[in-house]
Every structure is written in structure tokens, then in C-alpha cells.
Write a protein that holds these residues in place. Structure first.
Motif, PDB file in Angstrom:
ATOM      1  N   TYR A 291      55.385 -55.588 -17.721  1.00 20.05           N
ATOM      2  CA  TYR A 291      56.187 -55.635 -18.944  1.00 20.05           C
ATOM      3  C   TYR A 291      56.223 -54.255 -19.581  1.00 20.05           C
ATOM      4  CZ  TYR A 291      55.713 -60.734 -18.769  1.00 20.05           C
ATOM      5  OH  TYR A 291      55.750 -62.044 -18.384  1.00 20.05           O
ATOM      6  N   ASN A 292      57.319 -53.995 -20.290  1.00 19.29           N
ATOM      7  CA  ASN A 292      57.443 -52.768 -21.070  1.00 19.29           C
ATOM      8  C   ASN A 292      57.577 -53.108 -22.546  1.00 19.29           C
ATOM      9  OD1 ASN A 292      57.399 -51.000 -18.838  1.00 19.29           O
ATOM     10  ND2 ASN A 292      59.577 -51.359 -18.465  1.00 19.29           N
ATOM     11  N   CYS A 293      56.873 -52.323 -23.364  1.00 18.35           N
ATOM     12  CA  CYS A 293      56.977 -52.415 -24.816  1.00 18.35           C
ATOM     13  C   CYS A 293      57.723 -51.179 -25.311  1.00 18.35           C
ATOM     14  CB  CYS A 293      55.588 -52.482 -25.445  1.00 18.35           C
ATOM     15  SG  CYS A 293      55.578 -52.347 -27.253  1.00 18.35           S
ATOM     16  N   ALA A 294      58.646 -51.360 -26.227  1.00 17.87           N
ATOM     17  CA  ALA A 294      59.420 -50.231 -26.748  1.00 17.87           C
ATOM     18  C   ALA A 294      58.520 -49.178 -27.375  1.00 17.87           C
ATOM     19  CB  ALA A 294      60.440 -50.736 -27.770  1.00 17.87           C
ATOM     20  N   ARG A 295      57.387 -49.594 -27.904  1.00 19.97           N
ATOM     21  CA  ARG A 295      56.479 -48.660 -28.571  1.00 19.97           C
ATOM     22  C   ARG A 295      55.358 -48.161 -27.666  1.00 19.97           C
ATOM     23  NH1 ARG A 295      52.852 -50.218 -33.941  1.00 19.97           N
ATOM     24  NH2 ARG A 295      51.709 -48.248 -34.096  1.00 19.97           N
TER      25      ARG A 295
ATOM     26  N   GLY B  79      55.128 -48.622 -24.139  1.00 16.64           N
ATOM     27  CA  GLY B  79      55.408 -48.428 -22.718  1.00 16.64           C
ATOM     28  C   GLY B  79      54.926 -49.591 -21.874  1.00 16.64           C
TER      29      GLY B  79
ATOM     30  N   CYS C 266      53.326 -57.924 -26.866  1.00 20.05           N
ATOM     31  CA  CYS C 266      52.579 -56.699 -26.631  1.00 20.05           C
ATOM     32  C   CYS C 266      51.158 -56.848 -27.176  1.00 20.05           C
ATOM     33  CB  CYS C 266      53.273 -55.519 -27.302  1.00 20.05           C
ATOM     34  SG  CYS C 266      52.335 -53.966 -27.165  1.00 20.05           S
TER      35      CYS C 266
ATOM     36  N   THR D  67      59.800 -56.523 -22.489  1.00 19.21           N
ATOM     37  CA  THR D  67      60.852 -56.598 -21.482  1.00 19.21           C
ATOM     38  C   THR D  67      60.217 -56.684 -20.110  1.00 19.21           C
ATOM     39  OG1 THR D  67      62.305 -55.233 -22.848  1.00 19.21           O
ATOM     40  CG2 THR D  67      62.867 -55.452 -20.506  1.00 19.21           C
TER      41      THR D  67
END
Length: 338
Positions: free
Chosen positions: A110-114, A116, A137, A145
């Protein structure tokens, strides 16, 4: 080559046997249906002389029922693999292809906007009961995402089956280091196709949906149906085993994602099967299982580059065939789906 194939009469094993024989290999089958258990030292010792490689498919599979299943998983998957590897060392068999699974990863990437790339923890029963299915997150609780997961991601097994599949990989790596043997672990994603076992507590979701439709029942889709998976056809998986026989490096274990590279949701699969069979329409239930993960999607690049493996059967084609195909009967001790 002369190849010992464990789980030879199982769902995946039977397709692997066919692929090996079509390629000109001699297959020596070992399967509990024939009374030959991989945990039986005498049986394994009898079959290994003259063998050039082992393709190890035999396993107790699926999420299981509850912790009462732990001894059976450990016995079939861990002890059985240990017996096999020790016998391979005695008989100087230096090549292994191991059926592993994507379940060793736990949740996918998963990726976090803040923050990574992050790995969320296990989803809580309280969140699931509230219909909060998406992981958050671990640093800021923001939505994530999903992203493809590669073979170098840290392992995080979250049920008995996953833990024993990872243990198989570790045992195979130990064997390779101590003997100089070549070990290739194929991490199957969600395998489906003709001959898949009927619905049991140990079946994959594709078999559960297909069995329901055959009985005239609506597929019961857990959560909201948005769980993303990589559904890979069993004949593609069989080809991956075939090409893996010629790969790897002595003294080490190399792992590969075996996947289609085309993720779909569980709900999409239920809809596709129901449409092909003319209904009934799937029902989204909101039910959940604590051992399940939300999204697990493969990065298939390493298998493409190093094995030359790419899945050839697309989702629409595969589901059309599977919707009409005959189902098999499950026997624990055989590899089925991931």
C-alpha cells in the motif's frame, strides 16, 4: 528428467503432471489418494532413487476453520516438507520446485500520500463489524492506495496456512544452503480452473462461488466485494512449474510471484461466473473472516524476466471456461489454490 511430483492427484498437481509429461519428462507421482503420504519416510525413500528433481505440491491448504487445525497444518506442510528434504539430501537430489503462496505476504503493498510505502497491521474485528474494510495508514490513519507487491516485501503470515507455507520456504532455503541444491519457490496467487475442488472450509473463493452457482444458490460475497486479488489459471500455473525446473541458483532459494498481472475484485469474479451460468446474482453480505486480507496483488516482473513466465489465459476467457468446467473433490494433503 525423472521428476517426483508430490500431490500429483490434486487440483494443481494433476495439471502439473500433464504439463511435465507433455514436455517429455517422466513423472513419479506421490499422493495421499494412492496411500503415499509425503510424511512417510519409507515411501519417500522408495521413490527418490533415480529422480533428477522434485516438484512439491502436496499441502494442507486454505484458511481452515479455527486453531484446532494448527496441528494438521504443521504436520502436513512443515513436517512433511522436512521429511521430503531430508530424503532428498540422502539420495543426492539437488533440484526442488516448491509450491508456495502469496499468503506469506499477509496484506499486500500500500501507498500513503504522506508516508509512502507502508504495511498496515491486521484489521480489527471492531472495524470489520462496522464495515470499515479498507486498511489505514499505520502512521496517520489516512486511506491507502493498493499497489503490486514484489517478492522482496517482508513476509507477514496471518493464519496457520500462511505460516506453514513460509516455514516450507525457510526449510527449503536451509536445505539448499546445506546441500548446494537449487530451490525455486512459486508463490501462487489465486489459482482457479477445471478440476478445482468443490466448496469446503479449505477451498478458495473461486471454488466456493462456483459450487454455489452449480447448486442454484447465489454466491455469498464477503465484505463489500471490493477485495482485490490476482486470479491465475491453473494451466498457467502448471507452465510456471515446468519452466522453473530450469531456473534457480545452487545453494539458495529464489521466490517468484506466479500471477496473471491483471487484478480483479472478488465481486467482479462472482459477477463473471454468475453471468456465464445465467445466475443467480451474487449477494454482497458484509460478512468477514479475521484471517482474510483486503488486497493482495502481485508484481509479476521477476517471473517474466528470470523464468520467462507470463500468464496467457485472460480473466474473461478463464472465467468462461471455469463457469462450465467440472469440479473435483478435495482431499487434504494436496495443493489446491492459494
Amino acid at each position: 528428467m525423472r521428476i517426483l511430483l508430490t500431490g500429483a492427484a490434486g487440483f494443481i498437481g494433476s495439471h502439473v503432471a500433464e504439463a511435465l509429461e507433455e514436455a517429455g519428462h517422466e513423472v513419479v507421482g506421490l499422493d495421499v489418494r494412492a496411500g503415499d503420504d509425503v510424511r512417510n519416510v519409507a515411501v519417500v525413500d522408495q521413490l527418490l532413487p533415480g529422480v533428477d528433481a522434485v516438484v512439491h505440491q502436496a499441502a494442507k491448504v486454505g484458511l481452515g476453520v479455527d486453531v484446532a487445525d494448527l496441528p494438521d497444518y504443521a504436520s502436513a506442510n512443515v513436517y512433511g516438507t522436512a521429511v521430503l528434504l531430508a530424503a532428498m539430501a540422502r539420495h543426492d537430489v539437488r533440484r526442488l520446485v516448491l509450491a508456495s503462496s502469496m499468503v506469506v505476504y499477509g496484506e499486500g503493498a500500500y501507498n500513503c500520500a504522506r508516508h509512502g510505502r507502508v504495511r498496515p497491521g491486521a484489521r480489527t474485528a471492531a472495524d470489520l463489524a462496522e464495515g470499515l474494510f479498507e486498511p489505514r495508514c499505520p502512521g496517520c490513519a489516512a486511506p491507502l492506495t493498493p499497489a503490486p507487491i514484489g517478492e522482496d516485501a517482508p513476509a507477514d503470515p496471518r493464519n496457520a496456512y500462511a505460516t506453514t507455507k513460509l516455514a516450507q520456504e525457510h526449510l527449503a532455503a536451509n536445505w539448499a544452503r546445506e546441500t548446494g541444491g537449487t530451490a525455486v519457490a512459486l508463490r501462487y496467487h489465486n489459482v482457479y480452473g477445471p478440476g478445482m475442488p468443490r466448496d469446503t472450509p479449505y477451498s478458495g473463493v473461486a471454488a466456493i462461488f462456483r459450487s454455489a452457482l452449480e447448486a442454484g444458490r447465489a454466491p455469498q460475497v464477503f465484505e463489500d466485494g471490493g477485495q482485490r486479488r490476482d486470479f491465475v489459471h491453473v494451466r498457467d500455473v502448471a507452465q510456471a512449474n515446468l519452466v522453473a525446473l530450469d531456473s534457480g541458483m545452487g545453494g539458495t532459494l529464489v521466490a517468484y510471484n506466479i500471477a496473471s498481472g491483471e487484478p480483479h475484485t472478488v465481486g467482479e469474479m462472482a459477477q463473471a461466473l454468475a453471468a456465464e451460468r445465467g445466475g443467480p446474482e451474487p449477494v454482497v453480505t458484509g460478512a468477514y473472516r479475521l484471517g482474510d486480507v483486503r488486497h493482495i496483488v502481485a508484481a509479476p516482473d521477476r517471473a517474466a524476466v528470470e523464468l520467462g513466465f507470463q500468464a496467457r489465459i485472460g480473466f474473461a476467457e478463464g472465467m468462461k471456461e471455469f463457469a462450465a468446467a467440472s469440479l473435483g473433490d478435495i482431499h487434504q494433503g494436496e495443493a489446491t489454490s492459494a
